[in-house]
Design a protein around this motif. Structure first.
Motif, PDB file in Angstrom:
ATOM      1  N   ASP A 171       2.551  -1.190  -3.420  1.00 56.85           N
ATOM      2  CA  ASP A 171       1.321  -1.119  -4.211  1.00 56.85           C
ATOM      3  C   ASP A 171       1.572  -0.669  -5.645  1.00 56.85           C
ATOM      4  OD1 ASP A 171       1.993   1.488  -3.634  1.00 56.85           O
ATOM      5  OD2 ASP A 171       0.046   2.059  -2.809  1.00 56.85           O
ATOM      6  N   GLU A 172       2.830  -0.556  -6.057  1.00 53.05           N
ATOM      7  CA  GLU A 172       3.178  -0.109  -7.403  1.00 53.05           C
ATOM      8  C   GLU A 172       3.459  -1.348  -8.264  1.00 53.05           C
ATOM      9  OE1 GLU A 172       6.285   2.816  -7.135  1.00 53.05           O
ATOM     10  OE2 GLU A 172       5.084   4.153  -5.878  1.00 53.05           O
ATOM     11  N   PRO A 203       6.900  -7.313   2.327  1.00 53.78           N
ATOM     12  CA  PRO A 203       5.869  -7.063   3.343  1.00 53.78           C
ATOM     13  C   PRO A 203       4.811  -6.062   2.885  1.00 53.78           C
ATOM     14  CG  PRO A 203       8.037  -7.112   4.363  1.00 53.78           C
ATOM     15  CD  PRO A 203       8.262  -7.100   2.882  1.00 53.78           C
ATOM     16  N   ALA A 204       5.220  -4.985   2.230  1.00 52.55           N
ATOM     17  CA  ALA A 204       4.253  -3.997   1.747  1.00 52.55           C
ATOM     18  C   ALA A 204       3.431  -4.549   0.588  1.00 52.55           C
ATOM     19  CB  ALA A 204       4.972  -2.720   1.320  1.00 52.55           C
ATOM     20  N   GLN A 262       0.158  -2.081   0.317  1.00 54.76           N
ATOM     21  CA  GLN A 262       0.304  -0.693   0.705  1.00 54.76           C
ATOM     22  C   GLN A 262       1.670  -0.194   0.260  1.00 54.76           C
ATOM     23  OE1 GLN A 262      -0.189  -1.348   5.021  1.00 54.76           O
ATOM     24  NE2 GLN A 262       1.937  -0.665   5.301  1.00 54.76           N
ATOM     25  N   ARG A 263       1.843   1.114   0.310  1.00 53.48           N
ATOM     26  CA  ARG A 263       3.055   1.740  -0.219  1.00 53.48           C
ATOM     27  C   ARG A 263       4.283   1.425   0.637  1.00 53.48           C
ATOM     28  NH1 ARG A 263       4.416   5.915  -3.654  1.00 53.48           N
ATOM     29  NH2 ARG A 263       6.110   7.311  -3.041  1.00 53.48           N
ATOM     30  N   SER A 288       2.965   6.163 -10.010  1.00 52.36           N
ATOM     31  CA  SER A 288       2.549   7.230  -9.105  1.00 52.36           C
ATOM     32  C   SER A 288       1.908   6.617  -7.869  1.00 52.36           C
ATOM     33  CB  SER A 288       1.552   8.152  -9.810  1.00 52.36           C
ATOM     34  OG  SER A 288       1.326   9.320  -9.034  1.00 52.36           O
ATOM     35  N   THR A 289       1.681   7.442  -6.881  1.00 53.19           N
ATOM     36  CA  THR A 289       1.034   6.972  -5.664  1.00 53.19           C
ATOM     37  C   THR A 289      -0.466   6.827  -5.894  1.00 53.19           C
ATOM     38  OG1 THR A 289       0.896   7.361  -3.278  1.00 53.19           O
ATOM     39  CG2 THR A 289       0.610   9.274  -4.718  1.00 53.19           C
ATOM     40  N   ARG A 290      -1.184   6.338  -4.904  1.00 56.89           N
ATOM     41  CA  ARG A 290      -2.631   6.128  -5.045  1.00 56.89           C
ATOM     42  C   ARG A 290      -3.353   7.414  -5.444  1.00 56.89           C
ATOM     43  NH1 ARG A 290      -4.620   3.830   0.525  1.00 56.89           N
ATOM     44  NH2 ARG A 290      -3.239   5.521   1.162  1.00 56.89           N
ATOM     45  N   GLY A 291      -4.299   7.278  -6.370  1.00 56.13           N
ATOM     46  CA  GLY A 291      -5.131   8.414  -6.754  1.00 56.13           C
ATOM     47  C   GLY A 291      -4.532   9.335  -7.786  1.00 56.13           C
TER      48      GLY A 291
END
Length: 333
Positions: free
Chosen positions: A60-61, A93-94, A99-100, A146-149
């Motif tokens: 997701d990045e 696949p991600a 998704q991460r 960064s990750t989500r949020g």
């Protein structure tokens, strides 16, 4: 004078002066269909170093994907001296699932390098990528968000005790370098361990393209190419000011209470010691908690999703010495 060499990988060869766009099989789905990673290899006519550019080891990045694609397909490579291996989507696949982690037991591909051909699905994928496209290169740039949020200002993470990695980190010309070896199994740590100096470039947040950060990172790539002689006419950048942050000079501030968060600063802002960085309130606004800066520093990472449980991260603050602070303030005028 040495002549340019072909770039080879299992099942293929790219001669000097050639560009190859490949969908390379690294695994199979439940239906036995191939999982294929897009790879672009640009091999210059003149000899020089080989560099890999990778993105989306966390699916997701997305910012890094556009950086790698633009270098591969929009930059002119007539004067290229060496080889560029572009891997815009490592974790297909991600990426498809947005998704991460790999949607196969939630494995983290970026903790699976250098991989193992007889281990888990994640390590098998990592092994194929590593042996064919990472280890053969002379240096590497691995792009993350960064990750989500949460959101990061553009910065580099690098093992500054390794002289070759330190050279690469400085060549990228970011204002902030966070020093330290990477986690075990991370691409930058394992690639550097086998003699391919690699840095992580962090910027922005997941699930979006952020044009300003993408353009800043492209300037960093061009600076690296100049420093290592891949592009003769490019010049090495100086960011105006730079700080190298050691382990004791940074901290994550975390919430001690749950609630809704109002941030008073953004990524890249300077905060003074004791200044309120954010305020956490309950739904009725009857309980208010201020979170204050423990020292004067720069906000490198910040919460974007304004809700927290106790213990959730709020922001990542790095210390600035007086000289660096003055240079930062001068750059903001």
């Amino acid at each position: 004078m040495a002549s340019a060499e072909a770039f080879t990988f299992s099942g293929g060869i790219v001669e000097p002066g050639e560009t190859a766009n490949v969908r390379y099989t690294i695994s199979e789905t439940y239906l036995g269909e191939p999982v294929r990673v897009p790879v672009t290899i640009v091999n210059g006519e003149e000899p020089g170093p080989s560099i890999f550019l990778s993105a989306a080891s966390h699916g997701d990045e997305l910012n890094g994907i556009e950086i790698v694609r633009e270098v591969a397909h929009e930059w002119a490579h007539d004067d290229l001296r060496g080889t560029i291996v572009c891997l815009p989507v490592l974790n297909v696949p991600a990426f498809i699932a947005q998704q991460r982690y790999l949607p196969i037991y939630d494995r983290d591909l970026n903790r699976s390098f250098p991989g193992d051909p007889e281990s888990t699905s994640a390590k098998r994928m990592a092994h194929t990528l590593f042996t064919n496209f990472i280890e053969p290169c002379d240096l590497g740039l691995d792009f993350h968000t960064s990750t989500r949020g949460r959101s990061n200002m553009l910065h580099v993470r690098a093992d500054m005790e390794n002289p070759e990695v330190a050279r690469l980190a400085k060549a990228f010309a970011s204002n902030v370098i966070i020093a330290g070896s990477g986690p075990g199994g991370s691409l930058r740590e394992e690639a550097s361990a086998v003699g391919t100096p690699t840095i992580t470039v962090e910027m922005g947040e997941a699930h979006r393209f952020q044009r300003v950060l993408i353009d800043q990172a492209l300037e960093g790539v061009e600076s690296v190419f100049a420093d290592y002689g891949l592009r003769e006419e490019s010049s090495v950048n100086w960011p105006g000011w730079r700080t190298v942050i050691e382990s004791g000079e940074k901290t994550w501030l975390r919430a001690d209470v749950g609630g809704l968060v109002e941030m008073h600063f953004s990524r890249g802002d300077l905060v003074e010691q004791g200044e309120p960085i954010c305020t956490i309130t309950n739904p009725f606004k009857t309980d208010t908690t201020e979170v204050r800066a423990p020292f004067t520093g720069l906000i490198v990472g910040v919460l974007e999703n304004p809700v927290v449980f106790p213990g959730n991260p709020l922001c990542h603050v790095v210390d600035l010495d007086e000289q660096t602070r003055r240079a930062y303030e001068q750059s903001q005028r």
